[in-house]
Scaffold this active site. Structure first.
Site, PDB file in Angstrom:
ATOM      1  N   MET A   1       0.777  -1.097   0.107  1.00 30.20           N
ATOM      2  CA  MET A   1      -0.017   0.016   0.191  1.00 30.20           C
ATOM      3  C   MET A   1       1.005   1.225  -0.131  1.00 30.20           C
ATOM      4  O   MET A   1       1.875   1.409   0.645  1.00 30.20           O
ATOM      5  CB  MET A   1      -1.081   0.027   1.239  1.00 30.20           C
ATOM      6  CG  MET A   1      -1.753  -1.339   1.211  1.00 30.20           C
ATOM      7  SD  MET A   1      -2.759  -1.610   0.079  1.00 30.20           S
ATOM      8  CE  MET A   1      -3.267  -3.268   0.173  1.00 30.20           C
ATOM      9  N   CYS A   2       0.321   2.203  -0.637  1.00 34.52           N
ATOM     10  CA  CYS A   2       1.142   3.442  -0.666  1.00 34.52           C
ATOM     11  C   CYS A   2       0.278   4.601  -1.151  1.00 34.52           C
ATOM     12  O   CYS A   2      -0.991   4.407  -1.502  1.00 34.52           O
ATOM     13  CB  CYS A   2       2.190   3.217  -1.830  1.00 34.52           C
ATOM     14  SG  CYS A   2       3.667   2.189  -1.826  1.00 34.52           S
TER      15      CYS A   2
END
Length: 405
Positions: A1-2
């Site tokens: 996730m980013c």
């Protein structure tokens, strides 16, 4: 996730483009800050993560933040002011794990090393995607973590969002402020798109409008579980509240959690600054970057070189200077690098986070404010590369001392 976000020069206080990204990876996947000078190449081939591809005759100088073991990078800036961040996106295009491709991080680094403008880097990534695909594991110890990629690609003049699914792609231009997270967002509002005929998984049963890139290719299950829409709304909403966005606003945006009474032990995928808690929330923010890209004069690339921006400082780096690899290139095991020293320091803070973190933040925000002011002073005075290098190294020494106190 980013999470990755950008503000164009027309909406920033300095009149410079500002770009930010959190790199969310496995908790013990140390992140390095690396500098590679521009180079004329004699060799004909380049070994990326899984594939060897033809080498370019010339590559540009880059500063990258990347997982220590990877060839590719999570984020970075090149000598022409091109800056790129990528996101994992989950689609209904099936992976062919027997026909390896380039990772999203490979594509990002190649775009920076070979692209002189944002548009040039975007087109280059599209060409590489079409030629080699992206059937590539993106995990560290998790060898079953496969995903496709989206990219936020910018230069001093503007920015583009590029989203992909297998060899399909679509892109659009950012008007003033933009952000991407771990989900497809481009519907029919693309400047250009290509829809490749490739095998799909069962999630194709839930696809909608075939003219919409998002509806045609999204994997709803993983996209929803990652809370990408919530996080994108958080970063974009934060920027929209600011009239003239500054670098410090990006620092604050990337330190956000999903609730005021945040507890790292109960963290979810809804936080921008991510804290891993287990199977349903496996990622930490292992590195963070904010870059102020100037049309004239050196850009400032602010990098934590450490996990958890809520417990970190952003260090200033400049192209053309020397970056001390002995402190900024961690290994797999605990060592004397900045990343691992910060990991030890942060472990102590986490034991009583509600009490210690606010006190730490108050103290360190004053240090950060001083560094921002000094950076501005040096840029305004057209400081030499030597002076910029000395300032960067002084900040690193101060940070290391704080972590050892």
């Amino acid at each position: 996730m980013c999470d990755t976000l950008v503000a164009l020069p027309s909406v920033t206080g300095s009149g410079n483009l500002i770009f930010g990204k959190n790199s969310d990876r496995e908790p013990l996947e140390a992140q390095a800050i690396c500098h590679f000078p521009g180079k004329i190449h004699q060799e004909k081939f380049l070994q990326c993560t899984y594939l060897s591809i033809p080498q370019a005759e010339l590559t540009y100088e880059v500063i990258l933040s990347k997982p220590f073991q990877m060839w590719g990078a999570e984020m970075g800036v090149n000598e022409h002011g091109v800056v790129i961040g990528n996101e994992a996106v989950f689609t209904n295009v099936r992976f062919n794990k027997k026909q390896l491709g380039l990772t999203g991080m490979d594509l990002l680094r190649l775009g920076l090393e070979r692209g002189k403008t944002a548009k040039e880097a975007l087109k280059l990534i599209i060409t590489l995607l079409q030629n080699y695909g992206q059937n590539a594991c993106g995990g560290y110890r998790n060898k079953n973590f496969y995903y496709h990629n989206s990219f936020l690609i910018a230069d001093p003049e503007g920015a583009f969002i590029l989203e992909t699914a297998g060899k399909s792609w679509a892109y659009r231009e950012v008007e003033s402020k933009g952000s991407i997270s771990n989900g497809l967002t481009i519907g029919e509002d693309y400047l250009e798109a290509h829809f490749e005929k490739e095998p799909r998984n069962f999630q194709v049963l839930f696809s909608g409008n075939r003219e919409s890139f998002q509806e045609n290719f999204s994997d709803l299950l993983y996209t929803k579980a990652g809370r990408s829409a919530q996080r994108q709304a958080c970063t974009l909403g934060f920027l929209e509240k600011k009239r003239n966005v500054e670098v410090v606003d990006f620092f604050q945006a990337l330190r956000q959690h999903d609730r005021e009474d945040f507890d790292p032990k109960k963290a979810t995928t809804g936080s921008i600054c991510m804290h891993a808690t287990g199977f349903t929330n496996p990622s930490d923010t292992t590195g963070s970057m904010v870059a102020e890209i100037r049309k004239s004069g050196p850009s400032t690339i602010w990098l934590t070189g450490t996990s958890h921006p809520c417990m970190s400082l952003y260090l200033p780096f400049y192209l053309g200077t020397h970056i001390p690899s002995e402190h900024l290139t961690p290994s797999e095991k605990k060592d004397q690098s900045l990343w691992w020293k910060a990991k030890k320091f942060q472990s102590a803070v986490l034991k009583n986070y509600p009490v210690i973190q606010p006190q730490l933040r108050t103290k360190w925000d004053q240090i950060q404010k001083h560094w921002i002011a000094k950076d501005s002073e040096l840029i305004q005075k057209n400081a030499s590369t030597i002076a910029l290098n000395e300032f960067s190294r002084a900040c690193l020494r101060e940070y290391l001392n704080l972590l050892e106190a």
